[in-house]
Write a protein that holds these residues in place. Structure first.
Motif, PDB file in Angstrom:
ATOM      1  N   UNK A 199      15.972  -5.619  -8.633  1.00  0.00           N
ATOM      2  CA  UNK A 199      15.635  -6.912  -8.014  1.00  0.00           C
ATOM      3  C   UNK A 199      14.747  -6.755  -6.781  1.00  0.00           C
ATOM      4  N   UNK A 200      14.669  -5.532  -6.224  1.00  0.00           N
ATOM      5  CA  UNK A 200      13.833  -5.305  -5.055  1.00  0.00           C
ATOM      6  C   UNK A 200      12.353  -5.327  -5.447  1.00  0.00           C
ATOM      7  N   UNK A 201      11.521  -5.735  -4.530  1.00  0.00           N
ATOM      8  CA  UNK A 201      10.092  -5.873  -4.823  1.00  0.00           C
ATOM      9  C   UNK A 201       9.383  -4.541  -5.029  1.00  0.00           C
ATOM     10  N   UNK A 202       9.977  -3.457  -4.546  1.00  0.00           N
ATOM     11  CA  UNK A 202       9.309  -2.149  -4.642  1.00  0.00           C
ATOM     12  C   UNK A 202       9.931  -1.223  -5.685  1.00  0.00           C
ATOM     13  N   UNK A 203      10.845  -1.724  -6.519  1.00  0.00           N
ATOM     14  CA  UNK A 203      11.497  -0.894  -7.537  1.00  0.00           C
ATOM     15  C   UNK A 203      11.474  -1.625  -8.877  1.00  0.00           C
ATOM     16  N   UNK A 253       0.807  -1.223   0.000  1.00  0.00           N
ATOM     17  CA  UNK A 253       0.000   0.000   0.000  1.00  0.00           C
ATOM     18  C   UNK A 253       0.838   1.270   0.000  1.00  0.00           C
ATOM     19  N   UNK A 254       2.124   1.155  -0.328  1.00  0.00           N
ATOM     20  CA  UNK A 254       2.989   2.338  -0.338  1.00  0.00           C
ATOM     21  C   UNK A 254       2.663   3.249  -1.522  1.00  0.00           C
ATOM     22  N   UNK A 269       2.346  12.181   3.130  1.00  0.00           N
ATOM     23  CA  UNK A 269       1.488  12.179   1.950  1.00  0.00           C
ATOM     24  C   UNK A 269       0.136  11.558   2.277  1.00  0.00           C
ATOM     25  N   UNK A 270      -0.899  12.211   1.781  1.00  0.00           N
ATOM     26  CA  UNK A 270      -2.283  11.776   2.002  1.00  0.00           C
ATOM     27  C   UNK A 270      -2.922  11.517   0.643  1.00  0.00           C
ATOM     28  N   UNK A 271      -3.449  10.321   0.443  1.00  0.00           N
ATOM     29  CA  UNK A 271      -3.975   9.962  -0.874  1.00  0.00           C
ATOM     30  C   UNK A 271      -5.140  10.848  -1.307  1.00  0.00           C
ATOM     31  N   UNK A 272      -6.001  11.239  -0.384  1.00  0.00           N
ATOM     32  CA  UNK A 272      -7.115  12.122  -0.752  1.00  0.00           C
ATOM     33  C   UNK A 272      -6.607  13.463  -1.244  1.00  0.00           C
ATOM     34  N   UNK A 273      -5.616  14.019  -0.532  1.00  0.00           N
ATOM     35  CA  UNK A 273      -5.034  15.290  -0.954  1.00  0.00           C
ATOM     36  C   UNK A 273      -4.330  15.140  -2.306  1.00  0.00           C
ATOM     37  N   UNK A 274      -3.627  14.038  -2.495  1.00  0.00           N
ATOM     38  CA  UNK A 274      -2.954  13.799  -3.762  1.00  0.00           C
ATOM     39  C   UNK A 274      -3.953  13.711  -4.911  1.00  0.00           C
ATOM     40  N   UNK A 291      12.818   1.231   1.241  1.00  0.00           N
ATOM     41  CA  UNK A 291      11.469   0.672   1.268  1.00  0.00           C
ATOM     42  C   UNK A 291      10.403   1.673   1.642  1.00  0.00           C
ATOM     43  N   UNK A 292      10.717   2.995   1.584  1.00  0.00           N
ATOM     44  CA  UNK A 292       9.745   4.011   1.987  1.00  0.00           C
ATOM     45  C   UNK A 292       8.680   4.255   0.922  1.00  0.00           C
ATOM     46  N   UNK A 293       8.993   3.927  -0.324  1.00  0.00           N
ATOM     47  CA  UNK A 293       8.064   4.148  -1.432  1.00  0.00           C
ATOM     48  C   UNK A 293       8.197   2.993  -2.423  1.00  0.00           C
ATOM     49  N   UNK A 294       7.245   2.904  -3.340  1.00  0.00           N
ATOM     50  CA  UNK A 294       7.424   2.125  -4.567  1.00  0.00           C
ATOM     51  C   UNK A 294       7.973   3.072  -5.628  1.00  0.00           C
ATOM     52  N   UNK A 295       8.753   2.544  -6.542  1.00  0.00           N
ATOM     53  CA  UNK A 295       9.352   3.398  -7.567  1.00  0.00           C
ATOM     54  C   UNK A 295       9.296   2.729  -8.931  1.00  0.00           C
ATOM     55  N   UNK A 296       8.693   3.447  -9.892  1.00  0.00           N
ATOM     56  CA  UNK A 296       8.751   3.104 -11.309  1.00  0.00           C
ATOM     57  C   UNK A 296       9.702   4.091 -11.959  1.00  0.00           C
ATOM     58  N   UNK A 297      10.796   3.623 -12.526  1.00  0.00           N
ATOM     59  CA  UNK A 297      11.804   4.527 -13.072  1.00  0.00           C
ATOM     60  C   UNK A 297      12.250   4.046 -14.451  1.00  0.00           C
ATOM     61  N   UNK A 298      12.392   4.994 -15.379  1.00  0.00           N
ATOM     62  CA  UNK A 298      12.850   4.692 -16.733  1.00  0.00           C
ATOM     63  C   UNK A 298      13.727   5.835 -17.220  1.00  0.00           C
ATOM     64  N   UNK A 299      14.678   5.511 -18.072  1.00  0.00           N
ATOM     65  CA  UNK A 299      15.555   6.527 -18.617  1.00  0.00           C
ATOM     66  C   UNK A 299      16.956   5.998 -18.813  1.00  0.00           C
TER      67      UNK A 299
END
Length: 370
Positions: free
Chosen positions: A243-247, A194-195, A332-337, A220-228
């Protein structure tokens, strides 16, 4: 015929791609001149390539020699095609300066458009005075003799320290699509937690506060999708963290895939580093992409774009500090985001959705003779 020149491979360059698409849609005769900097033997039916290998983040004397060879190649190419050329659209100084020399010494009747992607000397603010002086002279002559100048944000006129013949045209780095059917929510971009999911798609370099982003993702504080692509050391780090589950790291991707990656995230990362003068006036694609995608954007406090983010309540700004980044993540608050994402999308619909189309049809078309 229009010659569009850019000192990269043209692949994944959205600002260049919008001009090329316009030429094709309006049946405007054109050729593209690019630099296959990784010597990948790229082939395109409409593009001629300079094949000298030169890494994107290469510095020092070798980089200067490569740049001189590139500018010589541009001049000779224009000379060889003299009878065909009516307009030159030169992207940045290293293509505009040889185009101006060609105009002055070989063909005074052509139109040279100087499209300022970045103010060149700002990238060399730490260089020795001789090198900086040479680049400033090149900028002065290019600005003096260019027929038209295009900048990416109105604020960027403050970077031009020379008297201008006319007011520059403004084309922000706005996505240019007739529809958004290529965007979709995909399971491949989802994580089993749920990150908050951050996304970054763009150049990998030291001045984008990216090592710090990778640090917090590695914790492990966030999930990250990164390209470039870009800096090899950073590319290798992204590959190792993949190799990490969140990156998830995707390397070099097509523009539409990059947009889809961001569309599947919760927040778009667009940090800059203020010690680079160009970054103070940064005109990130991601600011407008966030609008189109309806996502909040995170950028650097104190740069010109941060004022707009705050004013339009479409994201967050922080200082270049790991502690501020971690503090933001923790609050960070999902409603505010979601609300900030809606504000971004509203701005897109009301002000920017047709901006590029209108500029190309009503302004740009008038300054090229085809």
């Amino acid at each position: 015929m229009v010659i569009l020149i850019r000192s990269n491979s043209i692949v994944s360059d959205p600002r260049v791609e919008k001009y090329i698409r316009y030429y094709k849609e309006k049946d405007i005769k054109h050729r593209i001149l690019g630099w296959d900097r990784l010597n990948e033997q790229l082939v395109s039916p409409e593009t001629d390539f300079f094949r000298l290998q030169s890494l994107y983040n290469q510095g020092g004397f070798k980089a200067i020699i490569h740049r001189i060879k590139w500018m010589k190649f541009v001049y000779q190419y224009l000379k060889k095609n003299n009878n065909l050329i009516k307009d030159i659209h030169a992207c940045d100084l290293d293509t505009a300066f040889p185009s101006i020399l060609y105009k002055l010494f070989r063909n005074k009747n052509i139109t040279v458009i100087f499209d300022v992607f970045d103010w060149y000397t700002a990238n060399f603010h730490n260089s020795n005075k001789l090198i900086l002086g040479v680049f400033k002279l090149m900028e002065f002559l290019t600005v003096k003799y260019a027929d038209e100048i295009i900048i990416c944000e109105p604020e960027r006129i403050e970077q031009i320290p020379y008297k201008l013949k006319k007011t520059p045209l403004v084309l922000p780095n706005i996505p240019f699509f007739e529809n958004e059917n290529f965007l979709s929510v995909e399971e491949d971009y989802k994580f089993q937690n749920n990150k908050i999911t951050f996304s970054y798609v763009g150049g990998l370099g030291a001045e984008r506060f990216l090592d710090e982003l990778l640090d917090v993702a590695e914790k492990g504080l966030i999930n990250l999708l990164i390209a470039g692509y870009g800096d090899k050391k950073m590319e290798n780090r992204c590959l190792a963290l993949n190799k990490l589950e969140n990156i998830r790291y995707y390397g070099k991707v097509a523009y539409t895939k990059g947009l889809n990656i961001m569309y599947n995230s919760d927040l778009i990362y667009a940090m800059y580093c203020k010690p680079n003068p160009n970054h103070v006036y940064a005109a990130p694609n991601k600011y407008y992409e966030a609008m189109m995608l309806g996502k909040p954007v995170l950028s650097t406090r104190g740069i010109s774009i941060s004022v707009k983010i705050i004013k339009n309540e479409m994201g967050y700004v922080i200082d270049e500090s790991v502690s501020e980044l971690e503090n933001l993540i923790g609050n960070l608050n999902r409603n505010e985001m979601n609300e900030k994402g809606k504000n971004a999308r509203s701005l897109w619909e009301n002000q920017f959705k047709t901006y590029t189309f209108d500029f190309l049809n009503n302004t740009y078309r008038k300054i090229i003779t085809d």
